[in-house]
Design a protein around this motif. Structure first.
Motif, PDB file in Angstrom:
ATOM      1  N   THR A  64       0.947  -1.444  -0.007  1.00  0.00           N
ATOM      2  CA  THR A  64      -0.111   0.115   0.009  1.00  0.00           C
ATOM      3  C   THR A  64       0.682   1.209  -0.065  1.00  0.00           C
ATOM      4  O   THR A  64       2.096   1.092   0.204  1.00  0.00           O
ATOM      5  N   GLY A  65       0.108   2.359  -0.136  1.00  0.00           N
ATOM      6  CA  GLY A  65       0.945   3.648   0.036  1.00  0.00           C
ATOM      7  C   GLY A  65       2.058   3.850  -1.114  1.00  0.00           C
ATOM      8  O   GLY A  65       1.504   3.643  -2.294  1.00  0.00           O
ATOM      9  N   ASP A  66       3.130   4.363  -0.714  1.00  0.00           N
ATOM     10  CA  ASP A  66       4.115   4.680  -1.777  1.00  0.00           C
ATOM     11  C   ASP A  66       4.540   3.269  -2.575  1.00  0.00           C
ATOM     12  O   ASP A  66       5.027   3.656  -3.864  1.00  0.00           O
ATOM     13  N   LEU A  67       4.490   2.336  -2.174  1.00  0.00           N
ATOM     14  CA  LEU A  67       4.884   0.955  -2.647  1.00  0.00           C
ATOM     15  C   LEU A  67       3.745   0.556  -3.549  1.00  0.00           C
ATOM     16  O   LEU A  67       4.106  -0.127  -4.478  1.00  0.00           O
ATOM     17  N   ALA A  68       2.626   0.775  -3.494  1.00  0.00           N
ATOM     18  CA  ALA A  68       1.628   0.025  -4.371  1.00  0.00           C
ATOM     19  C   ALA A  68       1.629   0.198  -5.791  1.00  0.00           C
ATOM     20  O   ALA A  68       1.568  -0.484  -6.478  1.00  0.00           O
ATOM     21  N   PRO A  69       2.193   1.493  -6.485  1.00  0.00           N
ATOM     22  CA  PRO A  69       2.399   1.824  -7.702  1.00  0.00           C
ATOM     23  C   PRO A  69       3.598   0.815  -8.597  1.00  0.00           C
ATOM     24  O   PRO A  69       3.506   0.448  -9.552  1.00  0.00           O
ATOM     25  N   ASP A  70       4.470   0.284  -7.833  1.00  0.00           N
ATOM     26  CA  ASP A  70       5.570  -0.213  -8.148  1.00  0.00           C
ATOM     27  C   ASP A  70       5.499  -1.559  -7.993  1.00  0.00           C
ATOM     28  O   ASP A  70       6.096  -2.470  -8.507  1.00  0.00           O
ATOM     29  N   LEU A  71       4.848  -2.102  -6.932  1.00  0.00           N
ATOM     30  CA  LEU A  71       4.897  -3.504  -6.584  1.00  0.00           C
ATOM     31  C   LEU A  71       3.560  -4.110  -6.879  1.00  0.00           C
ATOM     32  O   LEU A  71       2.490  -4.011  -6.338  1.00  0.00           O
ATOM     33  N   ASN A  72       3.596  -5.254  -7.806  1.00  0.00           N
ATOM     34  CA  ASN A  72       2.288  -5.881  -8.105  1.00  0.00           C
ATOM     35  C   ASN A  72       1.778  -6.837  -6.821  1.00  0.00           C
ATOM     36  O   ASN A  72       2.760  -7.363  -6.368  1.00  0.00           O
ATOM     37  N   ALA A  73       0.619  -7.250  -6.482  1.00  0.00           N
ATOM     38  CA  ALA A  73       0.264  -8.171  -5.887  1.00  0.00           C
ATOM     39  C   ALA A  73       0.637  -9.522  -6.286  1.00  0.00           C
ATOM     40  O   ALA A  73       0.496  -9.700  -7.499  1.00  0.00           O
ATOM     41  N   GLY A  74       0.701 -10.639  -5.437  1.00  0.00           N
ATOM     42  CA  GLY A  74       1.285 -11.597  -5.837  1.00  0.00           C
ATOM     43  C   GLY A  74       0.763 -12.801  -4.848  1.00  0.00           C
ATOM     44  O   GLY A  74      -0.012 -12.575  -4.050  1.00  0.00           O
ATOM     45  N   PHE A  75       1.291 -13.897  -5.202  1.00  0.00           N
ATOM     46  CA  PHE A  75       0.786 -15.032  -4.275  1.00  0.00           C
ATOM     47  C   PHE A  75       1.581 -15.091  -2.849  1.00  0.00           C
ATOM     48  O   PHE A  75       2.788 -14.729  -2.750  1.00  0.00           O
ATOM     49  N   ALA A  76       0.613 -15.505  -1.870  1.00  0.00           N
ATOM     50  CA  ALA A  76       1.115 -15.519  -0.457  1.00  0.00           C
ATOM     51  C   ALA A  76       0.877 -17.073  -0.212  1.00  0.00           C
ATOM     52  O   ALA A  76      -0.120 -17.774  -0.492  1.00  0.00           O
ATOM     53  N   TYR A  77       1.613 -17.324   0.843  1.00  0.00           N
ATOM     54  CA  TYR A  77       1.307 -18.704   1.575  1.00  0.00           C
ATOM     55  C   TYR A  77       1.696 -18.512   2.977  1.00  0.00           C
ATOM     56  O   TYR A  77       2.375 -17.545   3.668  1.00  0.00           O
ATOM     57  N   GLY A  78       1.112 -19.565   3.853  1.00  0.00           N
ATOM     58  CA  GLY A  78       1.421 -19.536   5.323  1.00  0.00           C
ATOM     59  C   GLY A  78       1.218 -20.844   6.021  1.00  0.00           C
ATOM     60  O   GLY A  78       0.305 -21.588   5.225  1.00  0.00           O
ATOM     61  N   ALA A  79       1.708 -20.838   7.168  1.00  0.00           N
ATOM     62  CA  ALA A  79       1.313 -21.944   8.070  1.00  0.00           C
ATOM     63  C   ALA A  79       1.261 -21.302   9.510  1.00  0.00           C
ATOM     64  O   ALA A  79       2.034 -20.567   9.982  1.00  0.00           O
ATOM     65  N   THR A  80       0.287 -22.190  10.390  1.00  0.00           N
ATOM     66  CA  THR A  80      -0.014 -21.440  11.532  1.00  0.00           C
ATOM     67  C   THR A  80      -0.062 -22.617  12.587  1.00  0.00           C
ATOM     68  O   THR A  80      -0.869 -23.769  12.235  1.00  0.00           O
ATOM     69  N   ILE A  81       0.388 -22.612  13.862  1.00  0.00           N
ATOM     70  CA  ILE A  81       0.277 -23.658  14.844  1.00  0.00           C
ATOM     71  C   ILE A  81      -0.190 -22.705  16.085  1.00  0.00           C
ATOM     72  O   ILE A  81       0.529 -21.729  16.278  1.00  0.00           O
ATOM     73  N   GLY A  82      -1.283 -23.243  16.775  1.00  0.00           N
ATOM     74  CA  GLY A  82      -1.722 -22.221  17.807  1.00  0.00           C
ATOM     75  C   GLY A  82      -2.409 -23.032  18.836  1.00  0.00           C
ATOM     76  O   GLY A  82      -2.485 -24.242  18.705  1.00  0.00           O
ATOM     77  N   TYR A  83      -2.716 -22.440  19.932  1.00  0.00           N
ATOM     78  CA  TYR A  83      -3.482 -23.232  21.076  1.00  0.00           C
ATOM     79  C   TYR A  83      -4.448 -22.337  21.557  1.00  0.00           C
ATOM     80  O   TYR A  83      -4.074 -21.189  21.931  1.00  0.00           O
ATOM     81  N   LYS A  84      -5.791 -22.783  21.675  1.00  0.00           N
ATOM     82  CA  LYS A  84      -6.795 -22.059  22.467  1.00  0.00           C
ATOM     83  C   LYS A  84      -7.081 -22.666  23.843  1.00  0.00           C
ATOM     84  O   LYS A  84      -7.736 -23.627  23.862  1.00  0.00           O
ATOM     85  N   PRO A  85      -6.572 -21.939  24.779  1.00  0.00           N
ATOM     86  CA  PRO A  85      -6.795 -22.297  26.204  1.00  0.00           C
ATOM     87  C   PRO A  85      -8.464 -21.936  26.474  1.00  0.00           C
ATOM     88  O   PRO A  85      -8.952 -22.820  27.292  1.00  0.00           O
ATOM     89  N   THR A  86      -9.114 -21.040  25.882  1.00  0.00           N
ATOM     90  CA  THR A  86     -10.607 -20.853  26.050  1.00  0.00           C
ATOM     91  C   THR A  86     -11.172 -20.883  24.601  1.00  0.00           C
ATOM     92  O   THR A  86     -10.490 -20.888  23.578  1.00  0.00           O
ATOM     93  N   ARG A  87     -12.563 -20.918  24.466  1.00  0.00           N
ATOM     94  CA  ARG A  87     -12.947 -21.074  23.194  1.00  0.00           C
ATOM     95  C   ARG A  87     -12.958 -19.261  22.692  1.00  0.00           C
ATOM     96  O   ARG A  87     -13.114 -19.296  21.459  1.00  0.00           O
ATOM     97  N   GLY A  88     -12.486 -18.428  23.148  1.00  0.00           N
ATOM     98  CA  GLY A  88     -12.365 -17.098  23.024  1.00  0.00           C
ATOM     99  C   GLY A  88     -11.086 -16.643  22.479  1.00  0.00           C
ATOM    100  O   GLY A  88     -10.858 -15.889  21.674  1.00  0.00           O
ATOM    101  N   LEU A  89     -10.285 -17.211  23.240  1.00  0.00           N
ATOM    102  CA  LEU A  89      -8.811 -16.774  23.017  1.00  0.00           C
ATOM    103  C   LEU A  89      -7.933 -17.914  22.560  1.00  0.00           C
ATOM    104  O   LEU A  89      -7.698 -18.825  22.547  1.00  0.00           O
ATOM    105  N   GLY A  90      -6.850 -17.307  21.502  1.00  0.00           N
ATOM    106  CA  GLY A  90      -6.151 -18.054  20.813  1.00  0.00           C
ATOM    107  C   GLY A  90      -4.660 -17.688  20.827  1.00  0.00           C
ATOM    108  O   GLY A  90      -4.202 -16.374  20.628  1.00  0.00           O
ATOM    109  N   LEU A  91      -3.616 -18.198  21.084  1.00  0.00           N
ATOM    110  CA  LEU A  91      -2.180 -18.132  21.170  1.00  0.00           C
ATOM    111  C   LEU A  91      -1.517 -18.799  19.973  1.00  0.00           C
ATOM    112  O   LEU A  91      -1.399 -20.119  20.021  1.00  0.00           O
ATOM    113  N   GLU A  92      -0.849 -17.931  19.028  1.00  0.00           N
ATOM    114  CA  GLU A  92      -0.226 -18.612  17.935  1.00  0.00           C
ATOM    115  C   GLU A  92       0.999 -18.338  17.228  1.00  0.00           C
ATOM    116  O   GLU A  92       1.295 -17.105  17.653  1.00  0.00           O
ATOM    117  N   LEU A  93       1.869 -19.261  16.901  1.00  0.00           N
ATOM    118  CA  LEU A  93       3.134 -18.758  16.029  1.00  0.00           C
ATOM    119  C   LEU A  93       2.914 -19.041  14.621  1.00  0.00           C
ATOM    120  O   LEU A  93       2.108 -20.199  14.239  1.00  0.00           O
TER     121      LEU A  93
END
Length: 218
Positions: A64-93
């Motif tokens: 976004t911002g000053d970078l948006a005109p020069d850098l094209n949107a591209g493919f992204a990827y991700g992996a997440t491991i997390g733990y929910k001690p309650t049904r409302g709260l999650g802690l993740e890496l």
């Protein structure tokens, strides 16, 4: 006498049914104190599952911002491991990355493949908004990332760099059955100490990312 016996049998049956039903309803509601009957609900309605979860997926990211005109949107990827001690709260890496072409150098960019390969890691907290199995949530944390610039010399204004960022976003998670989990999230990542591009470190010169991840909760 027969009427009395029938009434006694009916009362016994109702009492037994109520006792069995009590096991289903004697589950604390999301955020409930467990003190009065109004804070109880069926176990199947208690919302997003607690426990360890693992997610893997892909999507898109851009700048976004000053970078948006020069850098094209591209493919992204991700992996997440997390733990929910309650049904409302999650802690993740999480690990995430993206592939970007620099538009200034034509449709194919400056190199074969992506001109900029980004890899990063983050620690985050998620907070569920409602007590349902289809659960919207807020996410925030802190991360570190590396931009590897290919096919260009530093004189072009882009260079390899390691910097930090603050991810903030919203998501929607759904537990499918007892194991499968689907997670869709959109985040905006605010950079700090970023020097891979010839722009200032500004809240508006950031990066957005949208990921759809699938995995399980155990």
């Amino acid at each position: 006498m027969k009427s009395v016996i029938r009434l006694g049998l009916c009362a016994a049956a109702l009492w037994g049914g109520a006792a069995l039903a009590g096991d289903e309803w004697n589950q604390p509601a999301y955020g409930g104190s467990g003190v009065d009957d109004q804070s109880y609900m069926p176990a199947k309605e208690t919302g997003s599952d607690k426990g360890l979860y693992v997610l893997l997926g892909g999507g898109t990211e851009g700048y976004t911002g000053d970078l948006a005109p020069d850098l094209n949107a591209g493919f992204a990827y991700g992996a997440t491991i997390g733990y929910k001690p309650t049904r409302g709260l999650g802690l993740e890496l999480g690990y995430n990355g993206g592939l970007t072409d620099i538009d200034t150098f034509g449709p194919g960019g400056a190199a074969d493949g992506a001109d900029i390969i980004r890899n990063g890691g983050q620690a985050a907290i998620t907070v569920g908004l409602v007590p349902t199995r289809l659960q919207p949530y807020l996410m925030g944390g802190i991360g570190i990332e590396n931009h590897n610039v290919r096919g260009l010399s530093p004189l072009a204004g882009y260079q390899d760099d390691t910097s930090g960022y603050v991810p903030a976003g919203v998501g929607l998670r759904y537990n499918i059955g007892t194991l499968l989990t689907a997670d869709a999230r959109v985040s905006y990542n605010i950079p700090f100490d970023q020097d891979f591009a010839p722009i200032s470190n500004d809240i508006w010169n950031g990066r957005y990312q949208a990921l759809l991840q699938l995995g399980g909760t155990y």
